[in-house]
Design an enzyme around this catalytic site. Structure first.
Site, PDB file in Angstrom:
ATOM      1  N   ARG A 135      -0.910  14.997 -34.991  1.00 39.78           N
ATOM      2  CA  ARG A 135      -2.212  15.664 -34.843  1.00 39.78           C
ATOM      3  C   ARG A 135      -2.218  16.662 -33.708  1.00 39.78           C
ATOM      4  O   ARG A 135      -1.623  16.416 -32.673  1.00 39.78           O
ATOM      5  CB  ARG A 135      -3.289  14.644 -34.460  1.00 39.78           C
ATOM      6  CG  ARG A 135      -3.482  13.557 -35.399  1.00 39.78           C
ATOM      7  CD  ARG A 135      -4.841  12.921 -35.141  1.00 39.78           C
ATOM      8  NE  ARG A 135      -4.910  11.756 -35.988  1.00 39.78           N
ATOM      9  CZ  ARG A 135      -4.812  10.521 -35.542  1.00 39.78           C
ATOM     10  NH1 ARG A 135      -4.690  10.291 -34.246  1.00 39.78           N
ATOM     11  NH2 ARG A 135      -4.850   9.526 -36.374  1.00 39.78           N
ATOM     12  N   ARG A 240       8.406  -4.022 -29.475  1.00 35.48           N
ATOM     13  CA  ARG A 240       7.089  -3.871 -28.865  1.00 35.48           C
ATOM     14  C   ARG A 240       6.651  -5.124 -28.141  1.00 35.48           C
ATOM     15  O   ARG A 240       7.170  -6.220 -28.396  1.00 35.48           O
ATOM     16  CB  ARG A 240       6.036  -3.428 -29.868  1.00 35.48           C
ATOM     17  CG  ARG A 240       6.013  -4.191 -31.154  1.00 35.48           C
ATOM     18  CD  ARG A 240       5.108  -3.488 -32.186  1.00 35.48           C
ATOM     19  NE  ARG A 240       5.296  -4.069 -33.503  1.00 35.48           N
ATOM     20  CZ  ARG A 240       4.843  -3.559 -34.628  1.00 35.48           C
ATOM     21  NH1 ARG A 240       4.144  -2.466 -34.634  1.00 35.48           N
ATOM     22  NH2 ARG A 240       5.069  -4.157 -35.780  1.00 35.48           N
ATOM     23  N   GLU A 260       8.572  -8.601 -29.501  1.00 34.38           N
ATOM     24  CA  GLU A 260       8.942  -8.633 -30.918  1.00 34.38           C
ATOM     25  C   GLU A 260      10.371  -8.112 -31.092  1.00 34.38           C
ATOM     26  O   GLU A 260      10.654  -6.969 -30.776  1.00 34.38           O
ATOM     27  CB  GLU A 260       7.942  -7.734 -31.656  1.00 34.38           C
ATOM     28  CG  GLU A 260       7.923  -7.904 -33.132  1.00 34.38           C
ATOM     29  CD  GLU A 260       6.737  -7.147 -33.752  1.00 34.38           C
ATOM     30  OE1 GLU A 260       5.591  -7.266 -33.279  1.00 34.38           O
ATOM     31  OE2 GLU A 260       6.999  -6.417 -34.715  1.00 34.38           O
ATOM     32  N   ASP A 310       0.354  -2.491 -46.574  1.00 29.93           N
ATOM     33  CA  ASP A 310      -0.517  -2.936 -45.482  1.00 29.93           C
ATOM     34  C   ASP A 310      -1.500  -3.956 -46.053  1.00 29.93           C
ATOM     35  O   ASP A 310      -1.639  -4.081 -47.267  1.00 29.93           O
ATOM     36  CB  ASP A 310      -1.285  -1.742 -44.905  1.00 29.93           C
ATOM     37  CG  ASP A 310      -0.394  -0.877 -44.025  1.00 29.93           C
ATOM     38  OD1 ASP A 310       0.607  -1.388 -43.511  1.00 29.93           O
ATOM     39  OD2 ASP A 310      -0.719   0.315 -43.862  1.00 29.93           O
TER      40      ASP A 310
HETATM   41  N1  UDP Z   1       7.884   4.383 -35.526  1.00 29.53           N
HETATM   42  C1  UDP Z   1       8.579   5.057 -34.540  1.00 29.53           C
HETATM   43  N2  UDP Z   1       8.181   4.945 -33.242  1.00 29.53           N
HETATM   44  C2  UDP Z   1       7.100   4.202 -32.874  1.00 29.53           C
HETATM   45  C3  UDP Z   1       6.378   3.517 -33.891  1.00 29.53           C
HETATM   46  C4  UDP Z   1       6.798   3.626 -35.208  1.00 29.53           C
HETATM   47  O1  UDP Z   1       9.544   5.721 -34.821  1.00 29.53           O
HETATM   48  O2  UDP Z   1       6.790   4.133 -31.664  1.00 29.53           O
HETATM   49  C5  UDP Z   1       8.354   4.516 -36.939  1.00 29.53           C
HETATM   50  C6  UDP Z   1       9.337   3.417 -37.312  1.00 29.53           C
HETATM   51  O3  UDP Z   1      10.304   3.974 -38.167  1.00 29.53           O
HETATM   52  C7  UDP Z   1       8.477   2.429 -38.052  1.00 29.53           C
HETATM   53  C8  UDP Z   1       7.505   3.348 -38.788  1.00 29.53           C
HETATM   54  O4  UDP Z   1       7.289   4.409 -37.860  1.00 29.53           O
HETATM   55  O5  UDP Z   1       9.231   1.633 -38.910  1.00 29.53           O
HETATM   56  C9  UDP Z   1       6.196   2.693 -39.181  1.00 29.53           C
HETATM   57  O6  UDP Z   1       5.568   2.170 -38.033  1.00 29.53           O
HETATM   58  P1  UDP Z   1       4.310   1.212 -38.098  1.00 29.53           P
HETATM   59  O7  UDP Z   1       3.844   1.015 -36.705  1.00 29.53           O
HETATM   60  O8  UDP Z   1       3.365   1.748 -39.101  1.00 29.53           O
HETATM   61  O9  UDP Z   1       4.967  -0.135 -38.654  1.00 29.53           O
HETATM   62  P2  UDP Z   1       4.415  -1.648 -38.783  1.00 29.53           P
HETATM   63  O10 UDP Z   1       3.222  -1.779 -37.887  1.00 29.53           O
HETATM   64  O11 UDP Z   1       4.120  -1.840 -40.246  1.00 29.53           O
HETATM   65  O12 UDP Z   1       5.565  -2.478 -38.337  1.00 29.53           O
END
Ligand code: UDP
Length: 331
Positions: A135, A240, A260, A310
């Site tokens: 964005r 994370r 995690e 999701d």
């Molecule tokens: N991703 C990234 N950096 C970040 C967060 C996410 O590169 O800081 C990428 C990563 O490939 C991940 C995808 O974006 O698998 C989807 O992230 P999301 O947070 O939507 O995944 P979820 O919460 O489903 O684990």
């Protein structure tokens, strides 16, 4: 979505679950079972000793390059994209660089993604990265959806409402007594692993698993100031850190955090994510063909449909199937 309560804090035991949807029907449906708060997901990314706002927005661009305006940010990204642009991006790396350029890819995407999926970005499908919005406004809201929130009393209370009055048996192995379970009802809804359902006849589908390291920090009211902090460097083994109290704006004297760690799924582990790369998609197609021939089994959810759903998408698909089933149901 199971949550447990510890010291007044709802702990998301199987990973952070933030409910978001643009589907009004789905939103109304879940609000029937729980009151949702106004939590808005605005994760922070940590790379080295720098913090960046996510998703990629004007705050992130300012933190990275010191740019002040959308025009300056666009110019910077365009320069970066131009240098490494791939006309038909065939994998996640090419797709990501086409979208945001090299700096963001290397600091905020590459390490995180390779940890998360246990594969090089060049071996992953491009579509995974389309989940991340870009964005040119100062908007840290991770999701574009119209509705968003966390059940105030936790997800466990929400699910308890959903199954109220319905007999539930937990910790039973369907496969150990499949015939008996199949005979209990006209139709079965199966939400487990699709390849297991067919006894792996075409081979194993791959899944990604997670390991959670939970820590109770006594007397520490605020560990990281945010519910979600992503560690985007490859050499830090977790992806994370979740500080659960911030999902419900808790002001308890203690806090609980969860690190995690992604891992490859092996038998006995909890499967979390399908891995929708080419090999697995092709394998899935073979199972899906069998699935379509089933008369009395309905397959639903991330594992049985082998899709990176999701929560709201799972509910939407369940509501559609339920409607269809009820329409054909005759007494
Ligand atoms: N991703 C990234 N950096 C970040 C967060 C996410 O590169 O800081 C990428 C990563 O490939 C991940 C995808 O974006 O698998 C989807 O992230 P999301 O947070 O939507 O995944 P979820 O919460 O489903 O684990």
């Amino acid at each position: 979505v199971y949550t447990k309560e510890v010291a007044g804090i709802h702990v998301h035991c199987y990973g952070a679950h933030i409910f978001h949807t643009s589907n009004q029907r789905v939103w109304q449906y879940v609000n029937h079972f729980a009151a949702f708060n106004r939590y808005t997901n605005s994760p922070i990314a940590r790379y080295g000793n720098c913090l960046y706002n996510l998703p990629f927005n004007m705050n992130t661009f300012h933190q990275l390059w010191g740019v002040m305006t959308p025009a300056e940010a666009k110019k910077k990204i365009d320069e970066q994209v131009k240098e490494y642009y791939t006309p038909k991006p065939a994998n996640l790396e090419e797709q990501a660089i086409n979208l945001v350029g090299l700096d963001i890819y290397e600091k905020l995407i590459k390490g995180y993604t390779e940890k998360q999926w246990g594969r090089k970005c060049r071996e992953l499908p491009a579509f995974i990265i389309k989940r991340l919005p870009v964005r040119f406004t100062f908007d840290n809201n991770y999701f574009n959806d119209r509705y968003q929130g966390i059940p105030e009393q936790g997800y466990t209370a929400m699910v308890a409402q959903m199954v109220k009055g319905i007999p539930v048996q937990l910790n039973c192995d369907y496969f150990s007594d499949k015939k008996r379970y199949d005979n209990m009802a006209r139709k079965i809804v199966f939400t487990g692993m699709l390849d297991e359902f067919y006894q792996y006849v075409y081979g194993h589908l791959a899944y990604r698993s997670l390991r959670f390291e939970e820590e109770f920090l006594s007397g520490q009211p605020n560990y990281q100031g945010n519910a979600v902090v992503n560690y985007t460097q490859y050499d830090i083994p977790f992806t994370r850190v979740i500080e659960h109290k911030h999902f419900t704006f808790g002001n308890q004297p203690d806090t609980i955090i969860t690190r995690e760690y992604p891992s490859e799924w092996k038998p006995g582990d909890e499967p979390y994510y399908p891995i929708n790369d080419e090999r697995n998609q092709n394998l899935y197609k073979q199972y899906a063909k069998r699935e379509r021939e089933e008369k009395n089994v309905i397959f639903g959810g991330r594992l049985a449909q082998y899709r990176y759903y999701d929560m709201d998408q799972v509910i939407e698909s369940a509501l559609i199937i339920a409607e269809r089933e009820c329409a054909t149901f005759s007494l």
